[in-house]
Design a protein around this motif. Sequence first.
Motif, PDB file in Angstrom:
ATOM      1  N   TYR A   1       0.624  -1.131   0.104  1.00 26.90           N
ATOM      2  CA  TYR A   1      -0.028   0.031   0.023  1.00 26.90           C
ATOM      3  C   TYR A   1       0.696   1.245   0.022  1.00 26.90           C
ATOM      4  O   TYR A   1       0.779   2.062  -0.911  1.00 26.90           O
ATOM      5  CB  TYR A   1      -0.840   0.029   1.171  1.00 26.90           C
ATOM      6  CG  TYR A   1      -2.207   0.657   0.749  1.00 26.90           C
ATOM      7  CD1 TYR A   1      -2.275   1.987   0.800  1.00 26.90           C
ATOM      8  CD2 TYR A   1      -3.583   0.140   0.996  1.00 26.90           C
ATOM      9  CE1 TYR A   1      -3.487   2.585   0.552  1.00 26.90           C
ATOM     10  CE2 TYR A   1      -4.698   0.711   0.753  1.00 26.90           C
ATOM     11  CZ  TYR A   1      -4.539   2.187   0.333  1.00 26.90           C
ATOM     12  OH  TYR A   1      -5.729   2.686   0.207  1.00 26.90           O
ATOM     13  N   ALA A   2       1.759   1.357   1.055  1.00 27.42           N
ATOM     14  CA  ALA A   2       2.640   2.418   1.036  1.00 27.42           C
ATOM     15  C   ALA A   2       3.517   2.734  -0.207  1.00 27.42           C
ATOM     16  O   ALA A   2       3.829   3.910  -0.729  1.00 27.42           O
ATOM     17  CB  ALA A   2       3.287   2.590   2.525  1.00 27.42           C
ATOM     18  N   GLY A   3       4.239   1.454  -0.526  1.00 28.59           N
ATOM     19  CA  GLY A   3       4.846   1.683  -1.663  1.00 28.59           C
ATOM     20  C   GLY A   3       4.212   2.423  -2.977  1.00 28.59           C
ATOM     21  O   GLY A   3       4.456   3.172  -3.691  1.00 28.59           O
TER      22      GLY A   3
ATOM     23  N   PHE B   1      10.484  -2.837  -6.751  1.00 29.06           N
ATOM     24  CA  PHE B   1      10.914  -4.095  -6.558  1.00 29.06           C
ATOM     25  C   PHE B   1       9.876  -4.999  -5.564  1.00 29.06           C
ATOM     26  O   PHE B   1       9.487  -4.580  -4.841  1.00 29.06           O
ATOM     27  CB  PHE B   1      12.224  -4.358  -5.903  1.00 29.06           C
ATOM     28  CG  PHE B   1      13.428  -3.795  -6.665  1.00 29.06           C
ATOM     29  CD1 PHE B   1      13.928  -4.914  -7.549  1.00 29.06           C
ATOM     30  CD2 PHE B   1      13.637  -2.420  -6.948  1.00 29.06           C
ATOM     31  CE1 PHE B   1      15.095  -4.570  -8.163  1.00 29.06           C
ATOM     32  CE2 PHE B   1      14.699  -2.223  -7.777  1.00 29.06           C
ATOM     33  CZ  PHE B   1      15.476  -3.212  -8.571  1.00 29.06           C
ATOM     34  N   GLU B   2       9.213  -5.707  -6.244  1.00 32.68           N
ATOM     35  CA  GLU B   2       8.219  -6.453  -5.272  1.00 32.68           C
ATOM     36  C   GLU B   2       8.448  -8.102  -5.691  1.00 32.68           C
ATOM     37  O   GLU B   2       8.239  -8.497  -6.823  1.00 32.68           O
ATOM     38  CB  GLU B   2       6.821  -6.122  -5.939  1.00 32.68           C
ATOM     39  CG  GLU B   2       5.674  -6.721  -5.341  1.00 32.68           C
ATOM     40  CD  GLU B   2       5.783  -7.267  -3.850  1.00 32.68           C
ATOM     41  OE1 GLU B   2       5.601  -6.111  -3.082  1.00 32.68           O
ATOM     42  OE2 GLU B   2       5.381  -8.332  -3.528  1.00 32.68           O
TER      43      GLU B   2
ATOM     44  N   GLU C   1      12.639   2.547   1.021  1.00 31.95           N
ATOM     45  CA  GLU C   1      12.657   1.128   1.602  1.00 31.95           C
ATOM     46  C   GLU C   1      11.182   1.045   2.187  1.00 31.95           C
ATOM     47  O   GLU C   1      11.097   1.313   3.464  1.00 31.95           O
ATOM     48  CB  GLU C   1      13.930   0.819   2.558  1.00 31.95           C
ATOM     49  CG  GLU C   1      13.938  -0.638   2.710  1.00 31.95           C
ATOM     50  CD  GLU C   1      12.696  -1.566   3.276  1.00 31.95           C
ATOM     51  OE1 GLU C   1      12.286  -2.315   2.500  1.00 31.95           O
ATOM     52  OE2 GLU C   1      12.184  -1.350   4.179  1.00 31.95           O
ATOM     53  N   LEU C   2      10.066   0.111   1.693  1.00 35.41           N
ATOM     54  CA  LEU C   2       8.828  -0.059   2.192  1.00 35.41           C
ATOM     55  C   LEU C   2       8.460  -1.397   2.444  1.00 35.41           C
ATOM     56  O   LEU C   2       7.721  -2.022   2.582  1.00 35.41           O
ATOM     57  CB  LEU C   2       8.007   0.737   1.588  1.00 35.41           C
ATOM     58  CG  LEU C   2       8.004   2.205   1.987  1.00 35.41           C
ATOM     59  CD1 LEU C   2       7.134   3.166   0.951  1.00 35.41           C
ATOM     60  CD2 LEU C   2       7.341   2.482   3.272  1.00 35.41           C
ATOM     61  N   ALA C   3       9.672  -2.393   1.938  1.00 34.08           N
ATOM     62  CA  ALA C   3       9.434  -3.729   1.921  1.00 34.08           C
ATOM     63  C   ALA C   3       9.447  -4.319   3.264  1.00 34.08           C
ATOM     64  O   ALA C   3       9.158  -5.558   3.604  1.00 34.08           O
ATOM     65  CB  ALA C   3      10.392  -4.476   1.167  1.00 34.08           C
ATOM     66  N   GLY C   4      10.010  -3.462   4.240  1.00 38.49           N
ATOM     67  CA  GLY C   4      10.441  -4.065   5.623  1.00 38.49           C
ATOM     68  C   GLY C   4      11.490  -5.198   5.667  1.00 38.49           C
ATOM     69  O   GLY C   4      11.396  -6.230   6.378  1.00 38.49           O
TER      70      GLY C   4
ATOM     71  N   GLY D   1      10.093   0.953   6.250  1.00 40.44           N
ATOM     72  CA  GLY D   1       9.374  -0.164   6.283  1.00 40.44           C
ATOM     73  C   GLY D   1       9.578  -1.170   7.327  1.00 40.44           C
ATOM     74  O   GLY D   1       8.883  -1.876   7.993  1.00 40.44           O
ATOM     75  N   THR D   2      10.997  -1.005   7.798  1.00 39.01           N
ATOM     76  CA  THR D   2      11.217  -2.131   9.069  1.00 39.01           C
ATOM     77  C   THR D   2      10.729  -1.554  10.343  1.00 39.01           C
ATOM     78  O   THR D   2      11.759  -0.838  11.135  1.00 39.01           O
ATOM     79  CB  THR D   2      12.905  -2.306   9.195  1.00 39.01           C
ATOM     80  OG1 THR D   2      13.594  -0.955   8.885  1.00 39.01           O
ATOM     81  CG2 THR D   2      13.324  -3.251   7.927  1.00 39.01           C
ATOM     82  N   VAL D   3       9.531  -1.675  10.695  1.00 37.69           N
ATOM     83  CA  VAL D   3       9.012  -1.174  12.045  1.00 37.69           C
ATOM     84  C   VAL D   3       8.827  -2.226  13.006  1.00 37.69           C
ATOM     85  O   VAL D   3       7.874  -2.325  13.685  1.00 37.69           O
ATOM     86  CB  VAL D   3       7.738  -0.482  11.834  1.00 37.69           C
ATOM     87  CG1 VAL D   3       7.625   0.986  11.111  1.00 37.69           C
ATOM     88  CG2 VAL D   3       6.661  -1.616  10.897  1.00 37.69           C
TER      89      VAL D   3
END
Length: 371
Positions: free
Chosen positions: A200-202, A220-221, A264-267, A289-291
């Motif tokens: 979503y955020a990406g 990148f997904e 970076e939103l892939a975590g 992404g890394t929360v």
Amino acid sequence: MSVEPCQNYVGRIALYHGPDTELELISATWQQPTGGEILVRITHCAICRSDVHTMCGRRQVSTPTVLGHEIIGKIVAFGDRAVLKDFSEQELSVGDRITWAIYAHCGECFFCRHGLPQKCEQLFKYGHEPVSPTGEGSSGGMADYIILKPGTPVLKLPDTIPAHSATPINCAVSTAVAMLRESGVNFDAETKLVVMGGGYAGLCAVALAKAQGCGRVVVFEPNCDLHERARSFGADVVWHPETFSKQYLEQDPSKLREHDVVLELAGSTQAAVMGLELLRNGGRLVLAGTVFPSPPLSLDPDQIVRRSLTIMGNHNYRPEDLECATRFMAGQGKNLPWDELIGAEFELAEAAKAVEYAKSHPGKRAILRLS
Ligand SMILES: [Zn+2]
Ligand SMILES: [Zn+2]
């Protein structure tokens, strides 16, 4: 002397007790708001990825609590000192459909005065605070009502934004706005952006960057089923990270160092490492992404120096990012296929089912409809 009758509002709360436990549906009562508070009847709450990380035990919260922070609702009542204008100075009235920041802040501490209200010394974060076993102090979206504290930036929602796409504005969309702002880059026809993660955020970041005129966006997904969707949000190229690695990074990565910004939103630490490889001299990596605790990022500082790279973290957003996100959803972003990011809608009584759906569909939001 006449005394106003004290009106109570009866509703339900889905209490969260910890990973691998069932949500407990209880009934609860909300009082008339006092002081600067606003009482809101929640209409929708989306289950954000960070809720899923919590429910899977990847991040710790005090329990019991009421999860859910991507929330919209309608104003029911104001406290006697509530601000009757939203963050954009529009009048607020009972019945208005609103979104609000995921936090209340004091506006006066060091962090509030230095552009980091989301790190306020008196921060109160919706959907993250502990509650009593009977639900007193509920401040999450898995409930029929919510009390907004003074210091919560509120925004009236234009009628043109459908409920489903309005619900994640105050987390996913606003965070994407903040990341682009924090990068400090003016996105124009020459800009090359990489977005790690087509969630979503990406995809919000992709759409926002394109709307600002960004020349090229690479996503990148790892889930190939989500590649077409990324293109429909404006991605010029979509890669599976492993395919890309084999094809390019294992050959001569220096040729690929042409990107101005990586978000970076892939975590994933791995995604951050790959992102660093793709930056041009002077490029910027923005991590968001890394929360949850993640494997360490190992870096050769020589590379950071010689390539003049900037690495920054971004957690949540400022109130003006929420305003910008709302404007985008009502304007330039309104015709994007937001429905493709929404998986399914559930009643509050089906919250456990909604959670299961969210866990097994990482690319889509499950939405709870409250009223
Ligand atoms: Zn969130
Ligand atoms: Zn503060």
